[in-house]
Design a protein around this motif. Structure first.
Motif, PDB file in Angstrom:
ATOM      1  N   UNK A  89      -7.934   4.157  44.669  1.00  0.00           N
ATOM      2  CA  UNK A  89      -6.616   5.439  45.075  1.00  0.00           C
ATOM      3  C   UNK A  89      -7.495   6.711  44.183  1.00  0.00           C
ATOM      4  N   UNK A  90      -8.206   6.081  43.175  1.00  0.00           N
ATOM      5  CA  UNK A  90      -8.912   7.198  42.524  1.00  0.00           C
ATOM      6  C   UNK A  90      -9.928   8.172  43.127  1.00  0.00           C
ATOM      7  N   UNK A  91     -10.208   7.689  43.951  1.00  0.00           N
ATOM      8  CA  UNK A  91     -11.363   8.017  45.428  1.00  0.00           C
ATOM      9  C   UNK A  91     -10.708   9.098  46.172  1.00  0.00           C
ATOM     10  N   UNK A  92      -9.436   8.472  46.035  1.00  0.00           N
ATOM     11  CA  UNK A  92      -8.584   8.991  47.503  1.00  0.00           C
ATOM     12  C   UNK A  92      -8.101  10.375  47.294  1.00  0.00           C
ATOM     13  N   UNK A  93      -7.346  10.351  46.140  1.00  0.00           N
ATOM     14  CA  UNK A  93      -6.458  11.583  45.551  1.00  0.00           C
ATOM     15  C   UNK A  93      -7.437  12.237  45.365  1.00  0.00           C
ATOM     16  N   UNK A  94      -8.713  12.862  44.265  1.00  0.00           N
ATOM     17  CA  UNK A  94      -9.685  13.370  44.567  1.00  0.00           C
ATOM     18  C   UNK A  94     -10.183  14.461  46.233  1.00  0.00           C
ATOM     19  N   UNK A  95     -10.724  12.954  47.094  1.00  0.00           N
ATOM     20  CA  UNK A  95     -10.735  13.806  48.054  1.00  0.00           C
ATOM     21  C   UNK A  95      -9.413  14.636  49.170  1.00  0.00           C
ATOM     22  N   UNK A  96      -8.650  13.694  48.529  1.00  0.00           N
ATOM     23  CA  UNK A  96      -7.199  14.854  49.253  1.00  0.00           C
ATOM     24  C   UNK A  96      -7.250  16.551  48.420  1.00  0.00           C
TER      25      UNK A  96
END
Length: 374
Positions: free
Chosen positions: A281-288
């Motif tokens: 989740x941490x990686x996904x929201x930063x990439x988004x």
């Protein structure tokens, strides 16, 4: 004693008789009336002075047929003056003498400044301007809330590695942000009672899960949700607000409590699944939050979440199956991020719902997929 009529108009000197004196008195009163009681918001004059908007020279011919008495100045109604800032002065010639009959009134020396053309025009909001330009009116939380989500996710991952009680502190913070953010996202503020009620439901669910254990966690969470729905109904029935407002408050409180209680499912999931899913989740929201095109940003976020799941899963017993867990958690996080997006800039919504909802929405994936891969 009977009164004598006026002399004919040819031998009558209006500037030396009583009408002229009364006219001068009216002039003096009109000038004094300007500085004391003139209302600049309306254009009405005192009825005593209305007749003297035009000099009454044409009325002198009737004096030869009328008895000698002062003219009545309150007989004829007159249209309001066009100048709303100064009382009317009789027209004057170049040498200070009255102008001929029918002369147009003298314009004031200084005209009032016209208001700006756009003074009363409403300002467009960001959402309205975006719709006019053909863009999406939805504003995503952005990079700063994404960074806070990543920090909270790392705290959850580290807490899960320490055990249930190590996970409890960041979980309570997640539940508090979820309760407050959901109320403000629905336009209800201040709603301290509802926020406190929803957060209390999350605390009760956490306590029941810790007491009952992971085996009975689903029953504890669903039971808490049912009790809190009934409690919310009772509180809303005691409210003195209108029917529509009570229904709206009921739905907001029930949904906020359900999401907050649902976040307690992290205690029911396997610790390895919580760690891998939280990092995903941490990686996904930063990439988004990166400045990429819409479709490309979604694909990059899901792939990054799957990669994070593989990386963390390789450190635990999950292994390569962490890709499935990471991808599922990443998709749920993007759904929660989209729900937290707002059609008008609101820092409070972005810093509460924008931080918490990606993690809260990913909890079902952490529990269900964790039971499959762990």
């Amino acid at each position: 004693m009977s009164q004598q009529p006026y002399e004919p108009y040819e031998s009558y000197d209006p500037y030396q008789q009583q009408p002229q004196q009364q006219y001068e008195e009216v002039r003096g009163h009109t000038q004094t009336f300007q500085g004391q009681t003139w209302d600049t918001g309306t254009a009405h004059q005192h009825p005593q002075y209305e007749q003297y908007e035009h000099p009454p020279y044409a009325q002198y011919e009737q004096y030869q047929h009328q008895p000698q008495q002062a003219p009545e100045y309150q007989q004829q109604p007159q249209a309001p003056a066009t100048d709303t800032h100064t009382a009317y002065l009789p027209p004057q010639g170049q040498q200070g003498q009255p102008a001929p009959t029918g002369a147009a009134p003298v314009a004031p020396a200084t005209a009032p400044a016209a208001p700006a053309a756009d003074a009363d025009e409403p300002r467009l909001t960001y959402a309205q301007r975006a719709r006019l330009e053909g863009r999406s009116p939805i504003i995503e939380p952005g990079l700063k809330p994404a960074g806070l989500t990543a920090l909270l996710a790392l705290l959850l991952a580290g807490g899960a590695a320490l055990g249930s009680y190590g996970l409890l502190v960041p979980l309570l913070l997640l539940q508090a942000l979820t309760a407050a953010g959901w109320f403000r996202l629905n336009g209800m503020w201040p709603a301290r009672q509802g926020i406190a009620l929803a957060f209390l439901g999350g605390v009760v669910a956490d306590a029941l899960v810790l007491i009952a254990g992971r085996e009975y966690a689903p029953g504890a969470i669903l039971g808490t949700c049912g009790v809190w729905v009934l409690l919310t109904l009772v509180l809303q029935l005691r409210s003195h607000a209108g029917a529509d407002e009570r229904m709206y408050g009921l739905m907001a409180t029930v949904s906020s409590a359900a999401l907050t209680i649902l976040a307690g499912g992290t205690l029911a999931a396997a610790p390895e699944a919580v760690s891998a899913g939280a990092v995903a989740v941490a990686v996904a929201v930063v990439a988004r939050a990166l400045p990429l095109p819409g479709a490309a940003s979604v694909v990059v976020a899901v792939l990054a979440a799957a990669g994070a799941g593989i990386a963390v899963g390789g450190m635990t017993d999950i292994g390569a199956a962490g890709a499935l867990l990471g991808a599922g958690a990443g998709v749920c996080a993007l759904v929660g991020l989209r729900v937290a997006s707002y059609d008008y800039p609101s820092r409070f919504v972005h810093m509460t719902a924008g931080v918490a909802l990606p993690l809260t929405a990913a909890v079902p994936a952490l529990y269900l997929l964790g039971r499959v891969v762990a």
